[in-house]
Write an enzyme that holds these catalytic residues in place. Structure first.
Site, PDB file in Angstrom:
ATOM      1  N   HIS A 319       0.852  -1.188   0.000  1.00  0.00           N
ATOM      2  CA  HIS A 319       0.000   0.000   0.000  1.00  0.00           C
ATOM      3  C   HIS A 319       0.887   1.238   0.000  1.00  0.00           C
ATOM      4  O   HIS A 319       1.965   1.235   0.616  1.00  0.00           O
ATOM      5  CB  HIS A 319      -0.906  -0.001   1.237  1.00  0.00           C
ATOM      6  CG  HIS A 319      -2.035   0.977   1.176  1.00  0.00           C
ATOM      7  ND1 HIS A 319      -1.879   2.309   1.489  1.00  0.00           N
ATOM      8  CD2 HIS A 319      -3.344   0.824   0.838  1.00  0.00           C
ATOM      9  CE1 HIS A 319      -3.047   2.919   1.342  1.00  0.00           C
ATOM     10  NE2 HIS A 319      -3.944   2.048   0.955  1.00  0.00           N
ATOM     11  N   ASP A 377      -7.877  -4.215  -0.530  1.00  0.00           N
ATOM     12  CA  ASP A 377      -8.425  -4.395  -1.879  1.00  0.00           C
ATOM     13  C   ASP A 377      -8.352  -5.849  -2.331  1.00  0.00           C
ATOM     14  O   ASP A 377      -9.211  -6.323  -3.075  1.00  0.00           O
ATOM     15  CB  ASP A 377      -7.677  -3.507  -2.877  1.00  0.00           C
ATOM     16  CG  ASP A 377      -7.859  -2.032  -2.578  1.00  0.00           C
ATOM     17  OD1 ASP A 377      -9.011  -1.604  -2.455  1.00  0.00           O
ATOM     18  OD2 ASP A 377      -6.853  -1.320  -2.456  1.00  0.00           O
TER      19      ASP A 377
END
Length: 442
Positions: A319, A377
């Site tokens: 991330h 995600d």
């Protein structure tokens, strides 16, 4: 060039920095601002006026654009909290309506406050009947995010009584309307894309339940609510409710800084979220899994991901903000396995592939050392696919959940006495001044 050094009586905790212009020798002192958490920041609002310089920071990665009391992130430590409450605790013990109240009002609600708030949201969940005609203006194959952008932006044409941003009551009504109507609009976008009739919201259903009913229910038979799926949907909403000053949130604030109405501001946020680098990550995960195709090919693609000269990337790992484990991912991982167990579809090839990739990545020293853990995600895409959502709806669900964060950020900005219209500067690299040459001489 100029340089800075701490300047304070207490050297262990400086209160200001001094900018020194090497050319003129001029020294200008700038205060250090301290938040309740996180690093101190240099207040450079007087920088250009005092020195003639301004900063250059593409992507604003080192620039604080506002003061906010909503969400705190520490990417190195893997921390995400709303109003001081850890996201893990909120996901475990709270529900989405309570988190919405927390973000909008600053504190967790009492039972009476929550009941009143939930009632207000429920009573605003229907949309103006003429909006149905608005939907019919879109092609059937229009992307649901295109529909969402258009319809949300059009709300300002239907609700004239909540457009005065200087009226606290109208701001509250607009906030409640946006939060309440987004599930209805999102479900309508889905229904329109598959050619099914719209379903009106039911006031006896909870927020996530109502959305699932309006999305997957049909008029000819009773919709059977799966409590595990409803709970998973609620947690997905909680985990995506707000995430500090990301691209779409900054877009909402920038649009709002001009005095634009709240519906237009949220539509701007939706447009920003639509970008594949922002809200499309979970959709990219499924496309990557489809490219891998079978779990026997995972080692091949893991090897490619480690190769700096190969353009292939494992989507859903790592991330930009979190340099540790994404705190939302741990919650989402547990929810993912609960959903798959409930639906009994662990033998579905793509989901089986995802679980094997997760296992390998969590054990591979390369990913562990670089802290490239599966992020939120990765799991959300798997859950949404298992629940029956097409990939085109993934970012719509993200927008639905993030609406409360956008709205709370917009509200906070409007109520901030220091807020000004956004006006970033630039480093100009175009031609120097030159004379205009008449057309016949060129």
């Amino acid at each position: 060039m100029s340089k800075a050094h701490p300047n304070a009586a207490n050297e262990s905790k400086p209160h200001s920095v001094t900018i020194i212009d090497n050319q003129s020798g001029k020294q200008v002192e700038f205060p250090l601002l301290q938040g309740t958490q996180g690093p101190d920041v240099i207040d450079i609002r007087r920088l250009y006026g005092e020195t003639g310089y301004f900063t250059y920071d593409p992507g604003f990665g080192s620039t604080g654009s506002c003061e906010s009391g909503l969400t705190y992130i520490d990417g190195d430590q893997g921390i995400l909290s709303h109003r001081g409450y850890a996201i893990e605790e909120l996901a475990e013990h709270s529900d989405f309506m309570e988190v919405c109240y927390l973000l909008l009002h600053g504190e967790l609600p009492t039972q009476k406050e929550k009941a009143s708030f939930t009632h207000s949201i429920t009573m605003h969940s229907m949309v103006h009947e003429q909006l149905i005609n608005f939907f019919r203006g879109f092609r059937r194959d229009a992307h649901p995010m295109a529909v969402l952008c258009g319809v949300v932006g059009a709300l300002s044409a239907f609700y004239h009584d909540s457009l005065d941003i200087n009226d606290p009551k109208q701001r509250e009504i607009a906030s409640h309307r946006l939060l309440a109507k987004m599930p209805t609009i999102a479900a309508m976008a889905y229904k329109y894309s598959v050619g099914q009739p719209f379903l009106y919201p039911k006031n006896d259903l909870k927020y996530a339940e109502n959305f699932l009913y309006m999305t997957f229910g049909v008029p000819c038979e009773e919709y059977k609510m799966n409590p595990v799926l409803a709970k998973a949907m609620d947690k997905i909403f909680i985990l995506h409710a707000d995430h500090e000053q990301n691209a779409s949130t900054s877009t909402v604030r920038l649009a709002g800084s001009s005095g634009a109405n709240p519906f237009a501001c949220i539509a701007a946020g939706i447009a920003s979220l639509w970008g594949p680098a922002h809200g499309g990550a979970n959709e990219a995960v499924l496309k990557m899994l489809a490219e891998i195709g079978h779990k026997d090919r995972i080692p091949e693609f893991v090897k490619r991901a480690k190769d700096k000269n190969d353009g292939f990337r494992l989507m859903g790992f790592g991330h930009r903000v979190y340099k540790n484990y994404d705190p939302r991912a741990a919650v989402m991982r547990k929810t993912c396995h609960e959903v798959l167990d409930t639906l009994g579809i662990r033998d579905e090839p793509l989901l089986e592939l995802a679980m094997e990739l997760e296992r390998i990545a969590l054990e591979d020293p390369y990913f562990v050392e670089k802290k490239l853990y599966p992020n939120v995600d990765f799991y959300s895409g798997i859950i949404l696919r298992a629940m029956g959502f097409p990939t085109s709806m993934f970012t719509v669900l993200f927008a639905l959940a993030r609406t409360v964060g956008w709205t709370a950020q917009w509200k906070e900005m409007i109520e901030d006495p220091n807020q000004r219209i956004g006006r970033p500067r630039q480093l100009y690299t175009g031609p120097k001044p030159r004379k205009y040459v008449p057309l016949h001489k060129r």
